[in-house]
Write a protein that holds these residues in place. Structure first.
Motif, short mmCIF file in Angstrom:
data_model
loop_
_atom_site.label_atom_id
_atom_site.label_comp_id
_atom_site.label_asym_id
_atom_site.label_seq_id
_atom_site.Cartn_x
_atom_site.Cartn_y
_atom_site.Cartn_z
N PHE A 61 30.86 -24.47 38.88
CA PHE A 61 32.18 -24.59 38.26
C PHE A 61 33.26 -23.99 39.14
O PHE A 61 34.36 -24.54 39.25
CB PHE A 61 32.21 -23.93 36.88
CG PHE A 61 31.41 -24.69 35.88
CD1 PHE A 61 31.92 -25.83 35.28
CD2 PHE A 61 30.14 -24.29 35.55
CE1 PHE A 61 31.18 -26.56 34.38
CE2 PHE A 61 29.38 -25.00 34.65
CZ PHE A 61 29.89 -26.14 34.06
N ASP A 62 32.95 -22.88 39.77
CA ASP A 62 33.93 -22.28 40.68
C ASP A 62 34.28 -23.26 41.79
O ASP A 62 35.45 -23.45 42.12
CB ASP A 62 33.39 -20.98 41.28
CG ASP A 62 33.29 -19.86 40.26
OD1 ASP A 62 33.91 -19.95 39.18
OD2 ASP A 62 32.55 -18.88 40.54
N HIS A 63 33.25 -23.89 42.35
CA HIS A 63 33.49 -24.83 43.44
C HIS A 63 34.30 -26.04 42.95
O HIS A 63 35.26 -26.45 43.60
CB HIS A 63 32.18 -25.28 44.08
CG HIS A 63 32.41 -26.04 45.33
ND1 HIS A 63 32.67 -25.43 46.53
CD2 HIS A 63 32.46 -27.37 45.58
CE1 HIS A 63 32.86 -26.34 47.46
NE2 HIS A 63 32.73 -27.53 46.90
N ALA A 64 33.91 -26.59 41.81
CA ALA A 64 34.63 -27.75 41.26
C ALA A 64 36.08 -27.41 40.95
O ALA A 64 36.97 -28.23 41.16
CB ALA A 64 33.92 -28.26 40.01
N SER A 65 36.33 -26.18 40.48
CA SER A 65 37.70 -25.76 40.17
C SER A 65 38.53 -25.57 41.43
O SER A 65 39.71 -25.92 41.46
CB SER A 65 37.70 -24.46 39.37
OG SER A 65 37.13 -24.67 38.12
N GLU A 66 37.92 -24.99 42.45
CA GLU A 66 38.64 -24.68 43.68
C GLU A 66 38.76 -25.87 44.62
O GLU A 66 39.71 -25.96 45.39
CB GLU A 66 37.97 -23.52 44.41
CG GLU A 66 38.07 -22.21 43.65
CD GLU A 66 37.16 -21.13 44.19
OE1 GLU A 66 36.72 -21.23 45.36
OE2 GLU A 66 36.87 -20.18 43.44
N ARG A 67 37.77 -26.76 44.59
CA ARG A 67 37.74 -27.91 45.50
C ARG A 67 37.43 -29.20 44.70
O ARG A 67 36.40 -29.83 44.92
CB ARG A 67 36.70 -27.71 46.60
CG ARG A 67 36.84 -26.47 47.44
CD ARG A 67 37.85 -26.54 48.52
NE ARG A 67 37.61 -27.69 49.37
CZ ARG A 67 38.41 -28.05 50.35
NH1 ARG A 67 39.47 -27.35 50.60
NH2 ARG A 67 38.16 -29.11 51.08
N PRO A 68 38.30 -29.56 43.75
CA PRO A 68 37.99 -30.70 42.89
C PRO A 68 37.79 -32.01 43.65
O PRO A 68 36.94 -32.82 43.28
CB PRO A 68 39.17 -30.78 41.92
CG PRO A 68 40.26 -30.00 42.56
CD PRO A 68 39.60 -28.97 43.43
N ALA A 69 38.56 -32.23 44.69
CA ALA A 69 38.39 -33.48 45.45
C ALA A 69 37.03 -33.51 46.15
O ALA A 69 36.37 -34.54 46.17
CB ALA A 69 39.52 -33.64 46.47
N ASP A 70 36.61 -32.38 46.70
CA ASP A 70 35.29 -32.31 47.33
C ASP A 70 34.20 -32.62 46.30
O ASP A 70 33.25 -33.36 46.58
CB ASP A 70 35.02 -30.92 47.92
CG ASP A 70 35.81 -30.62 49.17
OD1 ASP A 70 36.77 -31.37 49.48
OD2 ASP A 70 35.48 -29.64 49.84
N PHE A 71 34.33 -32.04 45.12
CA PHE A 71 33.35 -32.27 44.06
C PHE A 71 33.32 -33.75 43.69
O PHE A 71 32.25 -34.36 43.58
CB PHE A 71 33.67 -31.41 42.84
CG PHE A 71 32.69 -31.60 41.72
CD1 PHE A 71 31.49 -30.91 41.71
CD2 PHE A 71 32.96 -32.49 40.69
CE1 PHE A 71 30.57 -31.11 40.68
CE2 PHE A 71 32.05 -32.69 39.66
CZ PHE A 71 30.85 -31.99 39.65
#
Length: 190
Positions: free
Chosen positions: A92-102
């Motif tokens: 979730f941290d990654h998706a929140s910080e890098r939504p386009a990457d996710f």
């Protein structure tokens, strides 16, 4: 011969991600990526032989970043539950910080499932996560189910919630994440 430049490679990566997120895999042409990166198409071909190689390279970069984050959370210490919860929250941290990457990784993951392409490096990442789950089963922390089943029970809801947060541009609250994890954990804990 022209030399490769990391700043250009990064611009190509970010442009590829943005193009896929905006128009899907079919709408992300080399011309579109070049335009978004502010580079010529020829410059992109200096780095990648074509769109498939470009997408594969960017996908691996993104997956490495996500995996590194998950493993850092898993190895932060504590119990098996804390390690698995840490990995769950790191997603979730990654998706929140890098939504386009996710979102890019989701597009490519779906395409790879459909065409059957496998990657030894992606498989090794999945195996590393599986080992953490297997250890939790062996220690008596999790019920004795196949590792793939436990992984699906843990990752399915997490991925769905992360997708929703990326699409809505609104991450779930800490309370919602805690409640969801605890509900899932009760179903798989021994």
């Amino acid at each position: 011969m022209r030399t490769k430049d990391e700043a250009k490679r990064h611009a190509i990566r970010e442009a590829a991600i943005a193009a896929v997120v905006a128009g899907g895999l079919g709408g992300a042409s080399i011309a579109e990526i070049a335009k978004r990166a502010g580079l010529s198409q020829g410059t992109i071909y200096l780095y990648f032989s074509g769109k498939d190689e470009l997408f594969d390279a960017v996908f691996l970069d993104v997956k490495r970043e996500i995996h590194a984050r998950l493993m850092a959370a898993a190895h932060a210490g504590g119990s098996a539950k804390e390690a698995i919860r840490g990995m769950w929250l790191a997603l979730f941290d990654h998706a929140s910080e890098r939504p386009a990457d996710f979102a890019f990784a989701e597009h490519l993951s779906a395409a790879r499932m459909l065409d059957g392409r496998a990657s030894p490096e992606i498989d090794a990442m999945a195996q590393e996560v599986a080992q953490i789950i297997e250890q939790a089963v062996l220690s008596g922390t999790l019920v004795d189910l196949p590792t793939q089943t436990l992984s699906a029970l843990l990752s399915g809801p997490a991925l769905q919630m992360a997708r929703r947060s990326v699409v809505r541009k609104e991450p779930p609250s800490k309370d919602e994440l805690d409640l969801a994890f605890e509900a899932i954990w009760r179903g798989i804990a021994r």
